[in-house]
Write a protein that holds these residues in place. Sequence first.
Motif, short mmCIF file in Angstrom:
data_model
loop_
_atom_site.label_atom_id
_atom_site.label_comp_id
_atom_site.label_asym_id
_atom_site.label_seq_id
_atom_site.Cartn_x
_atom_site.Cartn_y
_atom_site.Cartn_z
N TYR A 26 -14.79 -61.24 -33.09
CA TYR A 26 -14.98 -60.36 -31.94
C TYR A 26 -15.64 -59.05 -32.38
O TYR A 26 -15.06 -58.28 -33.15
CB TYR A 26 -13.63 -60.06 -31.26
N GLU A 27 -16.84 -58.81 -31.90
CA GLU A 27 -17.58 -57.61 -32.26
C GLU A 27 -17.08 -56.42 -31.45
O GLU A 27 -16.82 -56.52 -30.26
CB GLU A 27 -19.08 -57.81 -32.03
N SER A 62 -17.66 -55.55 -27.56
CA SER A 62 -18.04 -56.72 -26.77
C SER A 62 -16.97 -56.99 -25.71
O SER A 62 -15.84 -56.49 -25.78
CB SER A 62 -18.19 -57.95 -27.66
N GLU A 63 -17.35 -57.81 -24.72
CA GLU A 63 -16.39 -58.15 -23.66
C GLU A 63 -15.17 -58.86 -24.23
O GLU A 63 -14.04 -58.63 -23.80
CB GLU A 63 -17.07 -59.03 -22.61
N TYR A 99 -13.96 -58.57 -27.27
CA TYR A 99 -13.19 -57.57 -28.03
C TYR A 99 -12.32 -56.75 -27.09
O TYR A 99 -11.10 -56.59 -27.32
CB TYR A 99 -14.15 -56.67 -28.80
N GLU A 103 -18.48 -66.09 -28.37
CA GLU A 103 -18.60 -65.20 -27.22
C GLU A 103 -19.04 -65.94 -25.96
O GLU A 103 -18.59 -65.64 -24.86
CB GLU A 103 -19.60 -64.08 -27.54
#
Length: 349
Positions: A16-17, A20-21, A23, A126
């Motif tokens: 999870y970056e 990001s959504e 994250y 993602e």
Amino acid sequence: MNRVDERDTMFARSNYEKGSEAYVDYYSRNPEKKDIDDSIRTRPYLCSEESMTYNPTNSPMALSAFEFLSDIKHLCENKPKSEKVKVNKKIITKKIKGFAKQYGAKLVGITELKDYHYYTHRGRHEENYGEEITNHHKYGIVFAVEMDKDMINRGPMIAEVIETSKCYVDASIVGMVLSYYIRNLGYEARNHMDSNYLLMPVRVAKDAGLGQIGRNTILTTKEYGSRIRLGVVTTDLELDVDEQIDFGLDDFCKLCNKCAHFCPSQSLSNKPDKDSWVIEQESCYIKWLYMGTDCGMCISVCPFAQELETIKEVNTFKDNQELIKKALDEYKEKFGKRPFVPGNPDWLR
């Protein structure tokens, strides 16, 4: 048995970056995991230059295998041919197992799928994060490919991850060909392979009679220990199912304890009670990142992985401490404290 959310697995969480959504969603619901996961994201990845075992010519061998797996994962599912070939249930089951072994599977089993085999939601990537998993086929064909003992015994050095990545490729190919074959017969089939699972192969393999769950919390077979990689093809093709097996692994693990003792991150339980055998996935994964490989030490130190004569000769160790001690004595005599072999094969030098 409870279902597991793939979003909670370490492989998913580490992807999870920040910002990001995925994250934002995940840590809004699991704030207690944010700090440790943010720390993990700052560390070098497997086979990267900053890791302890990095080698500029050898590390890309494993990376190349994982890149290949990522490139083919979209082939895991497709529509079957419109016209079904009529088959005999017993005969097609035999053909499926034989075909899998023709492509390199060492063990093959079949079970009727239950809810607990499947993840609740997807989380690894993602593009499908959070998707609910509802597409359940009736049967799971699960197979094991063998990992080379000498390569695995070199864990946690680079030879180990070269071998594990190679066997993920082997399992993916077996699963691809099986799923293509079943769809050509007119039946639904999906290949579940590295980074594209909808279910947990270990649970499927246990119910299909390939092995039992050991102290290291992964599938252990009598033939190869945990020195295997698993693949699963799910299908609506009617098949004969296999029964679970019990070769006394629970009793063996209670006395053995080698995987927990030699775990470099001490992530495995030392407690004797099977109900308390767990893995602390964060500390395990952090050690992987430091090493630059997926370690494999809990696999290599297992007596079942080392082809001991005592283990070959015994059908079950259940309720038989004398036989377990005999196997452990043979292990000690053959390997001393642990069976690791220093160095690499000539072609890795």
